[in-house]
Write a protein that holds these residues in place. Structure first.
Motif, PDB file in Angstrom:
ATOM      1  N   ILE A  12       0.920  -1.199   0.050  1.00  0.00           N
ATOM      2  CA  ILE A  12      -0.054   0.134  -0.087  1.00  0.00           C
ATOM      3  C   ILE A  12       1.008   1.128  -0.015  1.00  0.00           C
ATOM      4  O   ILE A  12       0.374   2.418  -0.283  1.00  0.00           O
ATOM      5  CB  ILE A  12      -0.905   0.019   1.160  1.00  0.00           C
ATOM      6  N   SER A  13       1.994   1.144   0.251  1.00  0.00           N
ATOM      7  CA  SER A  13       2.988   2.183   0.308  1.00  0.00           C
ATOM      8  C   SER A  13       3.494   2.522  -0.890  1.00  0.00           C
ATOM      9  O   SER A  13       3.599   1.962  -2.144  1.00  0.00           O
ATOM     10  CB  SER A  13       4.036   2.121   1.210  1.00  0.00           C
ATOM     11  N   HIS A  14       3.935   3.794  -1.054  1.00  0.00           N
ATOM     12  CA  HIS A  14       4.710   4.338  -2.336  1.00  0.00           C
ATOM     13  C   HIS A  14       6.326   4.356  -2.050  1.00  0.00           C
ATOM     14  O   HIS A  14       6.551   4.443  -0.936  1.00  0.00           O
ATOM     15  CB  HIS A  14       4.255   5.493  -2.909  1.00  0.00           C
ATOM     16  N   PRO A  15       7.173   4.417  -3.106  1.00  0.00           N
ATOM     17  CA  PRO A  15       8.499   4.429  -2.944  1.00  0.00           C
ATOM     18  C   PRO A  15       9.131   5.361  -1.949  1.00  0.00           C
ATOM     19  O   PRO A  15      10.160   5.287  -1.157  1.00  0.00           O
ATOM     20  CB  PRO A  15       9.232   4.433  -4.197  1.00  0.00           C
ATOM     21  N   GLY A  16       8.429   6.622  -1.959  1.00  0.00           N
ATOM     22  CA  GLY A  16       9.025   7.719  -1.173  1.00  0.00           C
ATOM     23  C   GLY A  16       9.056   7.505   0.101  1.00  0.00           C
ATOM     24  O   GLY A  16       9.492   8.203   0.958  1.00  0.00           O
ATOM     25  N   VAL A  17       8.007   6.638   0.814  1.00  0.00           N
ATOM     26  CA  VAL A  17       7.994   6.464   2.467  1.00  0.00           C
ATOM     27  C   VAL A  17       7.962   5.114   2.584  1.00  0.00           C
ATOM     28  O   VAL A  17       7.635   4.641   3.773  1.00  0.00           O
ATOM     29  CB  VAL A  17       6.789   7.041   2.907  1.00  0.00           C
ATOM     30  N   ARG A  18       8.336   4.120   1.585  1.00  0.00           N
ATOM     31  CA  ARG A  18       8.336   2.696   1.880  1.00  0.00           C
ATOM     32  C   ARG A  18       9.196   2.369   3.125  1.00  0.00           C
ATOM     33  O   ARG A  18       8.898   1.483   3.740  1.00  0.00           O
ATOM     34  CB  ARG A  18       7.996   1.948   0.635  1.00  0.00           C
ATOM     35  N   GLY A  19      10.376   2.873   2.933  1.00  0.00           N
ATOM     36  CA  GLY A  19      11.484   2.441   3.885  1.00  0.00           C
ATOM     37  C   GLY A  19      11.081   2.906   5.350  1.00  0.00           C
ATOM     38  O   GLY A  19      11.034   2.243   6.200  1.00  0.00           O
ATOM     39  N   MET A  20      10.591   4.103   5.350  1.00  0.00           N
ATOM     40  CA  MET A  20      10.102   4.632   6.800  1.00  0.00           C
ATOM     41  C   MET A  20       8.944   3.631   7.170  1.00  0.00           C
ATOM     42  O   MET A  20       8.919   3.380   8.539  1.00  0.00           O
ATOM     43  CB  MET A  20       9.815   6.219   6.510  1.00  0.00           C
ATOM     44  N   LEU A  21       7.825   3.470   6.294  1.00  0.00           N
ATOM     45  CA  LEU A  21       6.806   2.748   6.765  1.00  0.00           C
ATOM     46  C   LEU A  21       7.104   1.418   7.106  1.00  0.00           C
ATOM     47  O   LEU A  21       6.429   0.693   8.007  1.00  0.00           O
ATOM     48  CB  LEU A  21       5.668   2.858   5.966  1.00  0.00           C
ATOM     49  N   LEU A  29      11.727  -5.732   6.030  1.00  0.00           N
ATOM     50  CA  LEU A  29      11.257  -4.807   4.972  1.00  0.00           C
ATOM     51  C   LEU A  29      11.677  -5.427   3.698  1.00  0.00           C
ATOM     52  O   LEU A  29      11.057  -5.416   2.462  1.00  0.00           O
ATOM     53  CB  LEU A  29      11.825  -3.388   4.943  1.00  0.00           C
ATOM     54  N   LEU A  30      12.905  -5.816   3.529  1.00  0.00           N
ATOM     55  CA  LEU A  30      13.483  -6.299   2.211  1.00  0.00           C
ATOM     56  C   LEU A  30      12.677  -7.632   1.852  1.00  0.00           C
ATOM     57  O   LEU A  30      12.609  -7.797   0.854  1.00  0.00           O
ATOM     58  CB  LEU A  30      15.118  -6.603   2.462  1.00  0.00           C
ATOM     59  N   MET A  31      12.306  -8.322   2.833  1.00  0.00           N
ATOM     60  CA  MET A  31      11.330  -9.399   2.600  1.00  0.00           C
ATOM     61  C   MET A  31      10.303  -9.116   1.496  1.00  0.00           C
ATOM     62  O   MET A  31       9.950  -9.929   0.762  1.00  0.00           O
ATOM     63  CB  MET A  31      11.214 -10.217   3.886  1.00  0.00           C
ATOM     64  N   SER A  32       9.492  -8.150   1.986  1.00  0.00           N
ATOM     65  CA  SER A  32       8.166  -7.671   1.538  1.00  0.00           C
ATOM     66  C   SER A  32       8.626  -7.104   0.097  1.00  0.00           C
ATOM     67  O   SER A  32       7.914  -6.994  -0.799  1.00  0.00           O
ATOM     68  CB  SER A  32       7.566  -6.832   2.298  1.00  0.00           C
ATOM     69  N   GLU A  33       9.728  -6.405   0.074  1.00  0.00           N
ATOM     70  CA  GLU A  33      10.327  -5.513  -1.033  1.00  0.00           C
ATOM     71  C   GLU A  33      10.720  -6.326  -2.225  1.00  0.00           C
ATOM     72  O   GLU A  33      10.200  -6.524  -3.556  1.00  0.00           O
ATOM     73  CB  GLU A  33      11.460  -4.666  -0.794  1.00  0.00           C
ATOM     74  N   SER A  59      10.521   1.405  -6.932  1.00  0.00           N
ATOM     75  CA  SER A  59       9.367   0.694  -6.771  1.00  0.00           C
ATOM     76  C   SER A  59       9.369  -0.870  -6.503  1.00  0.00           C
ATOM     77  O   SER A  59      10.521  -1.386  -7.306  1.00  0.00           O
ATOM     78  CB  SER A  59       8.241   1.243  -7.826  1.00  0.00           C
ATOM     79  N   LEU A  60       8.182  -1.506  -6.192  1.00  0.00           N
ATOM     80  CA  LEU A  60       8.153  -2.925  -6.397  1.00  0.00           C
ATOM     81  C   LEU A  60       8.423  -3.453  -7.806  1.00  0.00           C
ATOM     82  O   LEU A  60       8.961  -4.417  -8.054  1.00  0.00           O
ATOM     83  CB  LEU A  60       6.947  -3.558  -5.710  1.00  0.00           C
ATOM     84  N   GLU A  61       7.851  -2.595  -8.779  1.00  0.00           N
ATOM     85  CA  GLU A  61       7.972  -3.231 -10.092  1.00  0.00           C
ATOM     86  C   GLU A  61       9.390  -3.137 -10.401  1.00  0.00           C
ATOM     87  O   GLU A  61      10.101  -3.999 -11.342  1.00  0.00           O
ATOM     88  CB  GLU A  61       6.819  -2.121 -10.865  1.00  0.00           C
ATOM     89  N   GLN A  62      10.099  -2.142 -10.121  1.00  0.00           N
ATOM     90  CA  GLN A  62      11.512  -1.943 -10.540  1.00  0.00           C
ATOM     91  C   GLN A  62      12.254  -2.942  -9.963  1.00  0.00           C
ATOM     92  O   GLN A  62      13.260  -3.239 -10.501  1.00  0.00           O
ATOM     93  CB  GLN A  62      12.026  -0.462 -10.259  1.00  0.00           C
ATOM     94  N   ILE A  63      11.916  -3.402  -8.769  1.00  0.00           N
ATOM     95  CA  ILE A  63      12.652  -4.336  -8.090  1.00  0.00           C
ATOM     96  C   ILE A  63      12.648  -5.771  -8.879  1.00  0.00           C
ATOM     97  O   ILE A  63      13.643  -6.547  -8.906  1.00  0.00           O
ATOM     98  CB  ILE A  63      12.400  -4.260  -6.566  1.00  0.00           C
TER      99      ILE A  63
END
Length: 510
Positions: A163-172, A422-426, A493-497
């Motif tokens: 549900i997050s976007h790349p700009g705050v995904r690390g923080m969240l 976090l990396l697991m979900s990314e 983004s998850l798509e880029q990864i």
């Protein structure tokens, strides 16, 4: 002329995740991120991570309760070394079972409903421990709260990342760890102050509060847009993304990018596809990180924290030391949350593993070389049944184990704690994300169960320094693993990864 000149640019930016890097695509992505209002996103994340608060609370529940139950007047509830070991470790067996079931629940019920489902075993588990009449009820309560923790461990990071976007995904992405730490800290505080006026059973009653709050708030939160798209619910997915991003933003563009990615992975992963590096490489990295995270010893330290401090007779009372370590842990995770989207994931993992290595080595060498007459450890080969140890240390050198433990927890909380989740979900591909996240949790908690079961036995047979020296060797391995295997996902983004693992082209990660 001007209009026709723009048309190629529009066509390119509409698929910027596939052709990345594109300067125009980067510019539009940046403008889009700046236009977002994240209040609703933050609310959805808060509702979800209340499950992590309950998880952190339940994980360290034995820390103040084991000493109380060792001196319990009723033989039916009194713990000896064997039962105390099971009381501390059986939680991880339940968590492994929860992770195993989430391999199915994440893809069948969805991320949000899986989190909500965890409230049932959690509430029943706390009720059993609050009304326990024997050790069997206590152990069953621990298994059920552990099961709920396993479900939330596998579902919440995936829900937040989707549900997050790349700009705050690390923080969240650090929020689950922050809330787990906060839950542990609240448990330590309640263990200290409730213990003065109330029975230990009230700690279990207090654990019901975040469970109820979570289930109520999540009723009003949306499902993950990516999950809804994978179920063919396009309109509902668009509505979910609109709610999360705001009606006055260009959320339709992000929706099309997510939809394109989901369409490419519409089928569930098959056994034949496991051989594809796009599938098995991120899974191996995620599983390897969860395995090494637990082997670093963090669960053993947290579960037996007060007992370890009693053994080393640190400068303060064990319950004060436990609360102090909890504060340090909370502060460190907050640092990681702020810096993760700026410094990057890998540099924090390197620093984290280095600090844990030095801390574990210091602890092991201190216990080995400092005489028992100086560190106050009369019974050098026992952690449980330590009620008769001196309450006051005899030398300020006993600050060393307290500081070493604080730095160990600080190092863990800055990197290998939150970033591993976090990396697991990314990095996990969408078509395998539900199953693979459950697999990661199963591996993690089976490893934790093995360590917590054998920790006390190793201490009794060889001394407390041996596990800490073993943990230091693992932390050295963590450094090597980070350098050789872990990709940097900051700002992607998850798509880029996914494109990076699919093609092997590092240009997708620049």
């Amino acid at each position: 002329m001007e209009h026709s000149a723009r048309e190629p640019l529009v066509r390119k930016t509409s698929s910027s995740y596939q052709t990345f890097p594109e300067s125009a695509g980067k510019r539009l992505d940046k403008e889009y991120l700046q236009s977002l209002h994240n209040k609703r996103l933050y609310l959805a994340v808060f509702a979800a991570v209340l499950g992590n608060f309950s998880f952190g609370f339940a994980l360290v529940y034995p820390s103040p309760v084991i000493p109380a139950l060792e001196a319990h007047p009723s033989p039916a509830l009194r713990l000896d070394q064997h039962t105390a070991s099971w009381f501390g470790s059986v939680f991880t067996l339940g968590a492994a079972a929860g992770g195993l079931s989430t391999m199915l629940l994440n893809d069948r019920l969805g991320r949000k409903l899986s989190i909500m489902f965890s409230a049932l075993p959690s509430a029943v588990g706390y009720a059993l421990m609050a009304g326990a009449q024997g050790i069997g009820m206590l152990l069953l309560g621990r298994v059920l709260t552990g099961y709920a923790g396993g479900v939330t461990s596998a579902s919440i990071p995936v829900y937040i990342s989707e549900i997050s976007h790349p700009g705050v995904r690390g923080m969240l992405g650090a929020c689950p760890q922050i809330m787990a730490v906060l839950g542990s800290l609240v448990l330590y505080a309640l263990g200290k102050y409730l213990g003065l006026v109330l029975d230990w059973r009230w700690l279990a009653v207090a654990g019901e509060v975040p469970v109820v709050a979570m289930i109520v708030l999540l009723c009003f939160m949306p499902n993950s847009p990516r999950f809804l798209l994978s179920q063919g619910k396009d309109d509902e997915a668009l509505g979910s993304l609109c709610w999360l991003r705001g009606t006055d933003t260009d959320y339709a563009r992000e929706y099309e990018q997510i939809k394109d990615s989901v369409r490419k992975q519409s089928r569930r992963v098959s056994c034949a596809e496991i051989k594809d590096p796009f599938i098995y490489k991120p899974i191996l990295i995620a599983v390897g990180m969860r395995f090494l995270q637990q082997l670093s010893g963090v669960t053993c330290v947290l579960v037996y924290l007060q007992s370890i401090f009693k053994k080393t007779s640190v400068i303060l009372k064990p319950e004060y030391d436990a609360a102090l370590v909890g504060l340090v842990r909370l502060f460190s995770v907050a640092i990681a949350a702020v810096s993760m989207d700026k410094a990057g994931r890998k540099i924090l993992l390197f620093v984290s593993a280095g600090v844990m290595l030095v801390s574990n080595l210091t602890m092991g060498l201190y216990i080995h070389f400092v005489p028992a007459s100086q560190n106050g450890t009369i019974a050098n080969k026992t952690l449980v049944s330590s009620a008769n140890l001196p309450a006051e240390p005899t030398n300020y050198i006993t600050l060393i184990p307290l500081l070493a433990t604080m730095f160990f927890i600080m190092g863990y909380a800055m990197g290998w704690g939150p970033i591993t989740w976090l990396l697991m979900s990314e990095i996990l591909p969408l078509k395998a994300r539900g199953v693979a996240s459950g697999l990661c949790v199963v591996v993690s908690w089976l490893t934790a169960f093995t360590l917590t079961q054998f920790f006390l036995r190793v201490v009794e047979a060889f001394g407390l320094e041996v596990p800490f020296l073993f943990f230091s060797v693992i932390c050295a391995g963590n450094i090597l693993f980070t350098g050789c295997c872990v990709p940097e996902t900051k700002g992607r983004s998850l798509e880029q990864i996914e494109a990076f693992f699919r093609t092997g082209r590092r240009s997708f990660m620049r």
